[in-house]
Design a protein around this motif. Structure first.
Motif, PDB file in Angstrom:
ATOM      1  N   ALA A   1      -1.102  -6.647   6.745  1.00 59.42           N
ATOM      2  CA  ALA A   1      -2.202  -5.982   6.050  1.00 59.42           C
ATOM      3  C   ALA A   1      -3.465  -6.186   6.880  1.00 59.42           C
ATOM      4  O   ALA A   1      -3.719  -7.298   7.363  1.00 59.42           O
TER       5      ALA A   1
ATOM      6  N   TRP B   1      -5.157  -3.189  -4.308  1.00 62.71           N
ATOM      7  CA  TRP B   1      -4.143  -2.189  -3.963  1.00 62.71           C
ATOM      8  C   TRP B   1      -3.844  -1.349  -5.203  1.00 62.71           C
ATOM      9  O   TRP B   1      -3.969  -1.810  -6.335  1.00 62.71           O
TER      10      TRP B   1
ATOM     11  N   GLN C   1      -7.065   3.350   1.527  1.00 60.58           N
ATOM     12  CA  GLN C   1      -5.864   2.540   1.726  1.00 60.58           C
ATOM     13  C   GLN C   1      -4.764   3.408   2.329  1.00 60.58           C
ATOM     14  O   GLN C   1      -4.586   4.560   1.946  1.00 60.58           O
TER      15      GLN C   1
ATOM     16  N   THR D   1      -0.645   2.843   3.019  1.00 56.87           N
ATOM     17  CA  THR D   1       0.495   1.953   2.816  1.00 56.87           C
ATOM     18  C   THR D   1       1.779   2.632   3.271  1.00 56.87           C
ATOM     19  O   THR D   1       2.013   3.802   2.942  1.00 56.87           O
TER      20      THR D   1
ATOM     21  N   ARG E   1      -1.490  -1.284   5.360  1.00 54.48           N
ATOM     22  CA  ARG E   1      -0.471  -2.228   4.895  1.00 54.48           C
ATOM     23  C   ARG E   1       0.915  -1.665   5.180  1.00 54.48           C
ATOM     24  O   ARG E   1       1.182  -0.486   4.954  1.00 54.48           O
TER      25      ARG E   1
END
Length: 486
Positions: free
Chosen positions: A315, A481, A207, A209, A333
Protein backbone atom coordinates in the motif's frame (compact mmCIF):
# COMPACT_ATOMS: atom_id res chain seq x y z
CA UNK A 1 -15.10 -4.30 -37.46
CA UNK A 2 -12.80 -6.81 -39.11
CA UNK A 3 -9.08 -6.08 -39.14
CA UNK A 4 -8.10 -4.45 -42.42
CA UNK A 5 -5.39 -6.80 -43.56
CA UNK A 6 -4.07 -10.30 -43.22
CA UNK A 7 -1.62 -11.30 -40.53
CA UNK A 8 0.57 -14.10 -39.25
CA UNK A 9 0.42 -14.30 -35.47
CA UNK A 10 3.42 -16.25 -34.09
CA UNK A 11 2.94 -17.28 -30.47
CA UNK A 12 6.09 -18.20 -28.55
CA UNK A 13 5.27 -20.19 -25.43
CA UNK A 14 2.40 -21.78 -27.29
CA UNK A 15 1.78 -24.44 -24.63
CA UNK A 16 2.19 -22.11 -21.66
CA UNK A 17 -0.41 -21.10 -19.12
CA UNK A 18 -0.83 -17.56 -20.47
CA UNK A 19 -1.42 -18.85 -23.98
CA UNK A 20 -4.01 -21.34 -22.77
CA UNK A 21 -5.91 -19.03 -20.41
CA UNK A 22 -5.75 -15.68 -22.20
CA UNK A 23 -4.16 -15.40 -25.63
CA UNK A 24 -5.73 -18.25 -27.57
CA UNK A 25 -9.17 -17.70 -25.97
CA UNK A 26 -8.96 -14.02 -26.96
CA UNK A 27 -8.03 -14.89 -30.53
CA UNK A 28 -10.89 -17.41 -30.68
CA UNK A 29 -13.39 -14.80 -29.48
CA UNK A 30 -12.14 -12.35 -32.12
CA UNK A 31 -12.49 -15.08 -34.74
CA UNK A 32 -15.99 -16.02 -33.58
CA UNK A 33 -17.05 -12.36 -33.76
CA UNK A 34 -15.72 -12.07 -37.33
CA UNK A 35 -13.03 -9.55 -36.35
CA UNK A 36 -10.04 -11.38 -37.86
CA UNK A 37 -9.13 -11.27 -41.54
CA UNK A 38 -10.08 -14.56 -43.16
CA UNK A 39 -6.52 -15.17 -44.36
CA UNK A 40 -4.97 -14.57 -40.92
CA UNK A 41 -2.98 -17.46 -39.45
CA UNK A 42 -1.84 -18.35 -35.93
CA UNK A 43 1.49 -20.15 -35.63
CA UNK A 44 2.11 -21.65 -32.20
CA UNK A 45 5.73 -22.23 -31.25
CA UNK A 46 6.78 -24.65 -28.51
CA UNK A 47 9.03 -27.64 -27.95
CA UNK A 48 6.66 -29.98 -26.10
CA UNK A 49 4.51 -31.35 -28.91
CA UNK A 50 5.74 -33.30 -31.92
CA UNK A 51 3.31 -32.15 -34.59
CA UNK A 52 0.20 -30.08 -35.32
CA UNK A 53 -2.26 -32.85 -34.46
CA UNK A 54 -0.70 -33.32 -31.02
CA UNK A 55 -0.73 -29.56 -30.44
CA UNK A 56 -4.40 -29.21 -31.42
CA UNK A 57 -5.25 -32.02 -29.00
CA UNK A 58 -3.46 -30.03 -26.29
CA UNK A 59 -5.40 -26.89 -27.25
CA UNK A 60 -8.70 -28.74 -27.17
CA UNK A 61 -7.96 -29.93 -23.67
CA UNK A 62 -6.50 -26.78 -22.16
CA UNK A 63 -8.06 -23.84 -24.00
CA UNK A 64 -11.72 -24.87 -24.27
CA UNK A 65 -12.41 -24.39 -20.52
CA UNK A 66 -11.40 -20.71 -20.83
CA UNK A 67 -13.49 -19.62 -23.82
CA UNK A 68 -17.02 -18.28 -24.26
CA UNK A 69 -18.81 -17.54 -21.02
CA UNK A 70 -22.07 -18.17 -22.89
CA UNK A 71 -21.01 -21.54 -24.25
CA UNK A 72 -18.68 -22.77 -26.96
CA UNK A 73 -19.72 -22.42 -30.59
CA UNK A 74 -18.46 -25.72 -31.99
CA UNK A 75 -18.61 -24.57 -35.62
CA UNK A 76 -16.63 -21.42 -34.80
CA UNK A 77 -14.17 -23.46 -32.74
CA UNK A 78 -13.58 -25.89 -35.60
CA UNK A 79 -12.99 -23.08 -38.10
CA UNK A 80 -10.73 -21.31 -35.59
CA UNK A 81 -8.51 -24.38 -35.29
CA UNK A 82 -8.11 -24.35 -39.06
CA UNK A 83 -6.17 -21.11 -38.61
CA UNK A 84 -3.75 -22.70 -36.15
CA UNK A 85 -0.40 -24.06 -37.32
CA UNK A 86 2.40 -25.45 -35.19
CA UNK A 87 6.18 -25.27 -35.28
CA UNK A 88 8.28 -27.33 -32.90
CA UNK A 89 11.21 -25.14 -31.92
CA UNK A 90 13.97 -25.43 -29.32
CA UNK A 91 15.13 -21.93 -28.38
CA UNK A 92 18.59 -23.27 -27.56
CA UNK A 93 19.01 -24.34 -31.21
CA UNK A 94 19.32 -21.24 -33.46
CA UNK A 95 19.02 -23.47 -36.53
CA UNK A 96 15.41 -24.20 -35.55
CA UNK A 97 14.55 -20.59 -36.43
CA UNK A 98 15.25 -21.46 -40.02
CA UNK A 99 12.35 -23.91 -39.75
CA UNK A 100 10.16 -21.11 -38.43
CA UNK A 101 11.24 -18.82 -41.28
CA UNK A 102 10.30 -21.47 -43.80
CA UNK A 103 6.94 -22.03 -42.10
CA UNK A 104 5.89 -18.38 -42.09
CA UNK A 105 7.74 -17.17 -45.17
CA UNK A 106 4.85 -17.84 -47.55
CA UNK A 107 2.09 -16.67 -45.20
CA UNK A 108 0.58 -13.27 -46.02
CA UNK A 109 0.34 -10.05 -44.08
CA UNK A 110 2.07 -8.41 -41.16
CA UNK A 111 3.91 -10.71 -38.76
CA UNK A 112 3.17 -10.43 -35.06
CA UNK A 113 5.56 -12.19 -32.68
CA UNK A 114 4.02 -12.59 -29.23
CA UNK A 115 6.59 -13.52 -26.57
CA UNK A 116 4.53 -15.30 -23.89
CA UNK A 117 7.77 -16.46 -22.27
CA UNK A 118 10.00 -15.47 -19.38
CA UNK A 119 11.84 -12.14 -19.86
CA UNK A 120 15.20 -13.93 -19.95
CA UNK A 121 14.18 -15.28 -23.38
CA UNK A 122 13.13 -11.97 -24.92
CA UNK A 123 16.56 -10.99 -26.20
CA UNK A 124 17.63 -14.47 -27.47
CA UNK A 125 14.35 -14.82 -29.37
CA UNK A 126 14.63 -11.36 -30.93
CA UNK A 127 18.22 -11.97 -31.99
CA UNK A 128 17.34 -15.35 -33.46
CA UNK A 129 14.43 -13.79 -35.39
CA UNK A 130 16.79 -11.16 -36.80
CA UNK A 131 19.34 -13.81 -37.76
CA UNK A 132 16.83 -15.31 -40.21
CA UNK A 133 15.40 -11.99 -41.39
CA UNK A 134 12.10 -12.19 -39.54
CA UNK A 135 12.36 -8.77 -37.89
CA UNK A 136 11.24 -6.95 -41.05
CA UNK A 137 7.54 -6.17 -41.60
CA UNK A 138 6.92 -7.38 -38.06
CA UNK A 139 5.67 -6.36 -34.63
CA UNK A 140 6.91 -7.78 -31.35
CA UNK A 141 4.76 -8.10 -28.22
CA UNK A 142 6.55 -8.25 -24.87
CA UNK A 143 4.77 -9.55 -21.78
CA UNK A 144 5.58 -8.33 -18.29
CA UNK A 145 7.72 -8.40 -16.29
CA UNK A 146 10.18 -6.51 -18.46
CA UNK A 147 13.21 -6.69 -16.23
CA UNK A 148 13.84 -6.82 -12.51
CA UNK A 149 14.80 -3.17 -12.05
CA UNK A 150 15.65 -0.11 -14.14
CA UNK A 151 19.05 -1.48 -15.15
CA UNK A 152 17.77 -4.86 -16.35
CA UNK A 153 14.77 -3.25 -18.03
CA UNK A 154 17.07 -0.92 -19.95
CA UNK A 155 19.28 -3.84 -20.93
CA UNK A 156 16.31 -5.69 -22.45
CA UNK A 157 14.98 -2.57 -24.15
CA UNK A 158 18.42 -1.71 -25.54
CA UNK A 159 18.88 -5.19 -27.00
CA UNK A 160 15.36 -5.44 -28.43
CA UNK A 161 15.67 -1.86 -29.73
CA UNK A 162 18.70 -2.85 -31.81
CA UNK A 163 16.48 -5.30 -33.70
CA UNK A 164 13.03 -3.69 -33.70
CA UNK A 165 12.18 0.01 -33.96
CA UNK A 166 10.16 1.52 -31.09
CA UNK A 167 7.11 1.64 -33.36
CA UNK A 168 7.34 -2.13 -33.76
CA UNK A 169 7.47 -2.88 -30.01
CA UNK A 170 4.23 -3.50 -28.09
CA UNK A 171 4.79 -3.71 -24.31
CA UNK A 172 1.51 -5.13 -23.10
CA UNK A 173 -0.32 -4.23 -19.90
CA UNK A 174 -3.71 -5.92 -20.05
CA UNK A 175 -5.30 -3.52 -17.56
CA UNK A 176 -5.10 -0.81 -20.22
CA UNK A 177 -7.38 -2.90 -22.43
CA UNK A 178 -10.22 -3.16 -19.91
CA UNK A 179 -13.50 -1.53 -20.92
CA UNK A 180 -13.88 0.73 -17.83
CA UNK A 181 -10.36 2.10 -18.34
CA UNK A 182 -11.31 3.06 -21.89
CA UNK A 183 -14.56 4.52 -20.58
CA UNK A 184 -12.62 6.57 -18.06
CA UNK A 185 -11.07 8.41 -20.98
CA UNK A 186 -14.50 8.82 -22.57
CA UNK A 187 -16.05 10.13 -19.35
CA UNK A 188 -13.28 12.63 -18.72
CA UNK A 189 -12.65 13.93 -22.21
CA UNK A 190 -16.04 13.44 -23.85
CA UNK A 191 -18.24 15.12 -21.25
CA UNK A 192 -18.34 18.61 -19.78
CA UNK A 193 -19.68 17.14 -16.52
CA UNK A 194 -16.51 15.59 -15.10
CA UNK A 195 -13.51 17.46 -16.45
CA UNK A 196 -14.11 20.72 -14.48
CA UNK A 197 -14.23 18.64 -11.27
CA UNK A 198 -11.15 16.52 -12.06
CA UNK A 199 -8.64 18.55 -10.06
CA UNK A 200 -7.36 19.37 -6.60
CA UNK A 201 -10.08 21.93 -5.86
CA UNK A 202 -12.79 19.25 -5.99
CA UNK A 203 -11.04 15.89 -5.47
CA UNK A 204 -10.10 14.98 -1.91
CA UNK A 205 -8.32 11.68 -2.57
CA UNK A 206 -8.13 8.82 -5.05
CA UNK A 207 -7.76 5.10 -4.31
CA UNK A 208 -6.62 2.41 -6.74
CA UNK A 209 -6.93 -1.20 -5.59
CA UNK A 210 -6.04 -4.46 -7.33
CA UNK A 211 -6.82 -7.25 -4.86
CA UNK A 212 -6.52 -10.98 -5.45
CA UNK A 213 -7.91 -13.92 -3.50
CA UNK A 214 -5.36 -16.23 -5.11
CA UNK A 215 -1.90 -16.91 -3.77
CA UNK A 216 1.19 -17.65 -5.86
CA UNK A 217 -0.57 -20.60 -7.57
CA UNK A 218 2.49 -22.75 -8.14
CA UNK A 219 4.67 -19.82 -9.24
CA UNK A 220 6.55 -19.56 -5.97
CA UNK A 221 9.99 -19.61 -7.61
CA UNK A 222 9.05 -16.66 -9.83
CA UNK A 223 7.09 -14.67 -7.27
CA UNK A 224 9.63 -14.99 -4.46
CA UNK A 225 12.16 -13.20 -6.67
CA UNK A 226 9.65 -10.59 -7.79
CA UNK A 227 7.16 -9.48 -5.13
CA UNK A 228 4.07 -7.32 -5.34
CA UNK A 229 5.89 -4.03 -5.95
CA UNK A 230 7.53 -5.28 -9.14
CA UNK A 231 4.68 -7.55 -10.19
CA UNK A 232 1.81 -5.07 -9.85
CA UNK A 233 2.78 -1.54 -8.80
CA UNK A 234 5.53 -0.72 -11.30
CA UNK A 235 3.27 -1.56 -14.22
CA UNK A 236 -0.49 -2.00 -13.62
CA UNK A 237 -1.07 0.45 -10.78
CA UNK A 238 1.17 3.23 -12.10
CA UNK A 239 -0.36 2.88 -15.56
CA UNK A 240 -3.86 3.24 -14.10
CA UNK A 241 -2.72 6.23 -12.06
CA UNK A 242 -1.26 7.91 -15.13
CA UNK A 243 -4.55 7.54 -17.04
CA UNK A 244 -6.57 8.93 -14.13
CA UNK A 245 -4.28 11.92 -13.64
CA UNK A 246 -3.23 12.76 -17.22
CA UNK A 247 -4.02 16.05 -18.92
CA UNK A 248 -6.39 16.01 -21.93
CA UNK A 249 -4.36 14.93 -25.00
CA UNK A 250 -4.73 16.95 -28.19
CA UNK A 251 -5.90 13.76 -29.93
CA UNK A 252 -6.23 10.04 -29.26
CA UNK A 253 -3.19 9.24 -31.37
CA UNK A 254 -0.81 6.85 -29.65
CA UNK A 255 1.98 9.29 -28.85
CA UNK A 256 -0.40 12.09 -27.86
CA UNK A 257 -1.91 9.85 -25.18
CA UNK A 258 1.40 8.38 -24.07
CA UNK A 259 3.05 11.81 -23.88
CA UNK A 260 0.46 12.87 -21.30
CA UNK A 261 0.84 9.66 -19.31
CA UNK A 262 4.59 10.18 -19.27
CA UNK A 263 4.18 13.69 -17.86
CA UNK A 264 2.27 12.22 -14.93
CA UNK A 265 4.90 9.57 -14.24
CA UNK A 266 7.63 12.19 -14.33
CA UNK A 267 5.62 14.36 -11.94
CA UNK A 268 5.39 11.70 -9.23
CA UNK A 269 6.89 13.09 -6.04
CA UNK A 270 10.13 11.21 -5.35
CA UNK A 271 10.00 9.19 -2.16
CA UNK A 272 12.72 10.00 0.32
CA UNK A 273 14.08 6.69 1.69
CA UNK A 274 13.80 8.18 5.19
CA UNK A 275 10.03 8.59 4.71
CA UNK A 276 9.25 5.20 3.22
CA UNK A 277 7.84 3.83 6.48
CA UNK A 278 5.29 6.67 6.48
CA UNK A 279 4.07 6.31 2.89
CA UNK A 280 4.65 2.64 2.05
CA UNK A 281 3.36 -0.52 3.71
CA UNK A 282 4.58 -3.97 2.76
CA UNK A 283 3.01 -7.13 4.03
CA UNK A 284 3.12 -10.91 3.68
CA UNK A 285 0.19 -13.25 4.20
CA UNK A 286 0.16 -15.86 6.92
CA UNK A 287 -2.16 -18.83 7.21
CA UNK A 288 -5.84 -17.99 7.15
CA UNK A 289 -9.00 -18.70 5.22
CA UNK A 290 -10.59 -17.57 1.97
CA UNK A 291 -14.39 -17.93 2.00
CA UNK A 292 -14.19 -20.65 4.61
CA UNK A 293 -11.38 -22.59 2.94
CA UNK A 294 -8.09 -22.78 4.91
CA UNK A 295 -5.02 -21.56 3.00
CA UNK A 296 -1.35 -21.86 3.99
CA UNK A 297 1.09 -19.10 4.79
CA UNK A 298 3.14 -17.64 1.95
CA UNK A 299 6.36 -18.93 3.52
CA UNK A 300 5.12 -22.52 3.18
CA UNK A 301 4.09 -22.24 -0.49
CA UNK A 302 5.98 -24.42 -2.96
CA UNK A 303 9.07 -22.66 -4.30
CA UNK A 304 9.11 -20.01 -1.55
CA UNK A 305 12.02 -19.74 0.87
CA UNK A 306 10.86 -20.43 4.46
CA UNK A 307 12.51 -17.22 5.68
CA UNK A 308 11.37 -15.14 2.69
CA UNK A 309 10.89 -11.40 3.17
CA UNK A 310 9.19 -10.97 -0.21
CA UNK A 311 6.10 -8.78 0.00
CA UNK A 312 2.73 -10.12 -1.10
CA UNK A 313 0.98 -6.84 -0.21
CA UNK A 314 1.82 -3.20 -0.91
CA UNK A 315 0.00 0.00 0.00
CA UNK A 316 1.41 3.38 -1.00
CA UNK A 317 0.58 7.04 -0.60
CA UNK A 318 1.56 8.81 -3.82
CA UNK A 319 1.63 12.51 -4.65
CA UNK A 320 1.79 14.22 -8.03
CA UNK A 321 3.72 17.47 -8.15
CA UNK A 322 1.83 19.49 -10.74
CA UNK A 323 -0.80 22.24 -10.84
CA UNK A 324 -3.81 19.93 -11.22
CA UNK A 325 -3.06 17.46 -8.42
CA UNK A 326 -0.86 19.23 -5.86
CA UNK A 327 -1.86 18.14 -2.36
CA UNK A 328 -4.21 15.32 -3.45
CA UNK A 329 -3.12 11.92 -2.05
CA UNK A 330 -3.35 8.89 -4.34
CA UNK A 331 -3.53 5.64 -2.37
CA UNK A 332 -2.42 2.52 -4.23
CA UNK A 333 -2.98 -1.00 -2.92
CA UNK A 334 -2.43 -4.52 -4.17
CA UNK A 335 -2.06 -7.89 -2.56
CA UNK A 336 -2.54 -11.63 -2.71
CA UNK A 337 -4.81 -13.73 -0.49
CA UNK A 338 -7.01 -10.74 0.30
CA UNK A 339 -10.66 -10.86 1.26
CA UNK A 340 -12.02 -10.45 -2.27
CA UNK A 341 -10.99 -10.34 -5.91
CA UNK A 342 -11.53 -6.76 -6.97
CA UNK A 343 -9.90 -4.07 -9.07
CA UNK A 344 -11.34 -0.60 -8.70
CA UNK A 345 -10.63 3.11 -8.79
CA UNK A 346 -12.34 5.34 -6.22
CA UNK A 347 -12.43 9.10 -6.76
CA UNK A 348 -13.53 10.81 -3.54
CA UNK A 349 -14.80 14.34 -4.16
CA UNK A 350 -14.62 16.98 -1.49
CA UNK A 351 -17.72 17.56 0.63
CA UNK A 352 -19.72 20.76 0.26
CA UNK A 353 -18.11 23.67 2.14
CA UNK A 354 -21.24 24.33 4.20
CA UNK A 355 -24.42 22.34 4.68
CA UNK A 356 -27.81 23.53 5.81
CA UNK A 357 -28.96 19.90 5.48
CA UNK A 358 -27.01 18.40 8.34
CA UNK A 359 -23.71 16.62 8.89
CA UNK A 360 -24.36 13.88 6.32
CA UNK A 361 -23.55 16.26 3.47
CA UNK A 362 -20.23 17.13 5.09
CA UNK A 363 -18.87 13.64 5.55
CA UNK A 364 -16.00 12.50 3.29
CA UNK A 365 -17.04 10.25 0.43
CA UNK A 366 -20.60 11.56 0.18
CA UNK A 367 -19.83 12.23 -3.48
CA UNK A 368 -17.59 9.71 -5.18
CA UNK A 369 -17.04 7.91 -8.46
CA UNK A 370 -16.24 4.19 -8.32
CA UNK A 371 -14.83 2.58 -11.45
CA UNK A 372 -14.93 -1.21 -11.06
CA UNK A 373 -12.54 -3.08 -13.37
CA UNK A 374 -13.21 -6.58 -12.07
CA UNK A 375 -14.94 -8.87 -11.49
CA UNK A 376 -17.95 -6.99 -12.93
CA UNK A 377 -17.08 -3.92 -14.99
CA UNK A 378 -19.17 -0.93 -13.95
CA UNK A 379 -18.96 2.77 -13.22
CA UNK A 380 -21.02 4.06 -10.29
CA UNK A 381 -21.53 7.69 -9.24
CA UNK A 382 -22.56 8.22 -5.61
CA UNK A 383 -24.44 11.30 -4.43
CA UNK A 384 -26.90 12.29 -1.70
CA UNK A 385 -30.69 12.42 -1.98
CA UNK A 386 -33.56 13.00 0.40
CA UNK A 387 -34.98 9.93 2.04
CA UNK A 388 -38.74 9.50 1.53
CA UNK A 389 -40.85 10.56 4.48
CA UNK A 390 -40.96 13.31 7.02
CA UNK A 391 -38.00 15.64 7.49
CA UNK A 392 -34.93 16.39 5.40
CA UNK A 393 -32.89 13.27 5.95
CA UNK A 394 -30.19 12.48 3.40
CA UNK A 395 -29.10 9.08 2.17
CA UNK A 396 -26.49 7.88 -0.30
CA UNK A 397 -27.80 6.85 -3.71
CA UNK A 398 -25.96 5.92 -6.88
CA UNK A 399 -26.21 6.11 -10.64
CA UNK A 400 -24.95 3.04 -12.48
CA UNK A 401 -23.33 2.56 -15.84
CA UNK A 402 -23.48 -1.23 -16.16
CA UNK A 403 -22.07 -1.94 -19.60
CA UNK A 404 -23.61 -5.37 -20.00
CA UNK A 405 -27.09 -3.92 -19.39
CA UNK A 406 -26.81 -0.70 -21.36
CA UNK A 407 -25.04 -1.95 -24.49
CA UNK A 408 -26.39 -4.88 -26.47
CA UNK A 409 -22.95 -5.75 -27.78
CA UNK A 410 -20.99 -8.09 -25.56
CA UNK A 411 -18.01 -6.57 -23.80
CA UNK A 412 -14.65 -7.24 -25.36
CA UNK A 413 -12.09 -8.83 -23.05
CA UNK A 414 -8.89 -6.87 -22.47
CA UNK A 415 -6.60 -9.32 -24.26
CA UNK A 416 -8.94 -9.49 -27.24
CA UNK A 417 -8.90 -5.71 -27.64
CA UNK A 418 -5.14 -5.50 -27.25
CA UNK A 419 -4.41 -8.32 -29.69
CA UNK A 420 -6.64 -6.70 -32.30
CA UNK A 421 -4.77 -3.43 -31.71
CA UNK A 422 -1.44 -5.16 -32.30
CA UNK A 423 -2.66 -6.73 -35.53
CA UNK A 424 -4.05 -3.37 -36.68
CA UNK A 425 -0.94 -1.43 -35.61
CA UNK A 426 -2.54 0.72 -32.89
CA UNK A 427 -0.05 1.60 -30.14
CA UNK A 428 -2.09 3.86 -27.83
CA UNK A 429 -2.84 1.12 -25.27
CA UNK A 430 0.74 -0.12 -25.05
CA UNK A 431 3.54 1.16 -22.85
CA UNK A 432 6.27 3.23 -24.43
CA UNK A 433 9.83 2.76 -23.29
CA UNK A 434 10.15 6.17 -21.62
CA UNK A 435 6.98 5.48 -19.60
CA UNK A 436 8.47 2.24 -18.38
CA UNK A 437 11.74 3.89 -17.43
CA UNK A 438 9.94 6.64 -15.48
CA UNK A 439 7.95 4.03 -13.54
CA UNK A 440 11.05 1.99 -12.66
CA UNK A 441 12.92 5.13 -11.65
CA UNK A 442 10.16 6.05 -9.19
CA UNK A 443 9.85 2.63 -7.52
CA UNK A 444 13.59 1.94 -7.22
CA UNK A 445 14.11 3.88 -3.94
CA UNK A 446 11.37 1.74 -2.35
CA UNK A 447 12.92 -1.45 -3.70
CA UNK A 448 16.33 -0.41 -2.41
CA UNK A 449 15.12 0.56 1.03
CA UNK A 450 13.17 -2.67 1.48
CA UNK A 451 16.11 -4.75 0.24
CA UNK A 452 18.39 -3.14 2.83
CA UNK A 453 15.86 -3.16 5.67
CA UNK A 454 16.15 -5.48 8.63
CA UNK A 455 12.40 -5.23 9.23
CA UNK A 456 10.30 -8.08 7.82
CA UNK A 457 7.02 -7.43 5.98
CA UNK A 458 4.05 -6.84 8.24
CA UNK A 459 1.99 -10.01 8.66
CA UNK A 460 -1.66 -10.29 7.70
CA UNK A 461 -3.99 -13.25 7.80
CA UNK A 462 -5.05 -14.67 4.45
CA UNK A 463 -8.64 -13.65 3.78
CA UNK A 464 -8.32 -10.17 5.29
CA UNK A 465 -7.61 -6.83 3.62
CA UNK A 466 -3.94 -6.71 4.55
CA UNK A 467 -1.90 -5.29 7.44
CA UNK A 468 -3.52 -2.84 9.83
CA UNK A 469 -0.79 -0.34 8.93
CA UNK A 470 -2.45 0.08 5.54
CA UNK A 471 -5.63 1.37 7.17
CA UNK A 472 -3.65 3.49 9.62
CA UNK A 473 -1.87 5.23 6.73
CA UNK A 474 -5.20 6.39 5.31
CA UNK A 475 -6.56 7.29 8.74
CA UNK A 476 -3.75 9.83 9.08
CA UNK A 477 -5.36 11.65 6.17
CA UNK A 478 -8.90 11.43 7.53
CA UNK A 479 -10.07 8.73 5.14
CA UNK A 480 -10.31 4.95 4.83
CA UNK A 481 -10.42 2.23 2.20
CA UNK A 482 -13.80 1.90 0.54
CA UNK A 483 -14.75 -1.45 2.10
CA UNK A 484 -14.00 -0.13 5.61
CA UNK A 485 -16.87 2.35 5.47
CA UNK A 486 -19.33 -0.50 5.80
Amino acid sequence: MQTDSSFTFVLFGGTGDLSMRKILPALYEAHRAGLLAETGKIVAVARHEDNRDAYLAWVNEHVKPHVSKNGLDEAAWTSFLERVLYVKLDLSRPEDFGVLRDAVGTLPGIRVFYLATGPSLFVPICRALASVGLNENARIVLEKPLGYDLRSSNAINDAVGEIFAEGQIYRIDHYLGKEPVQNLLALRFGNALFEPLWRREWVESIQITIAEELGVEGRGDFYDNTGALRDMVQNHLLQLLSIIAMEPPHSMDADAVRDEKLRVLRSLKPIDPRDISKVAVRGQYHAGGIRGTPVPAYSTEKGVKPDSTTETFVALKVEIENWRWAGVPFFLRTGKRLADRVAEIVVNFRPVPHSALGATALRPGANRLVIRLQPNETIRLYCLAKQPGEGMNLASVHLDLAFDQFFREGQMEAYQRLLLDVISGRLALFVRRDEQEAAWRWVEPILGEWANSNKPPKPYAAGTWGPAASSAMLAQHGTCWLEEEN
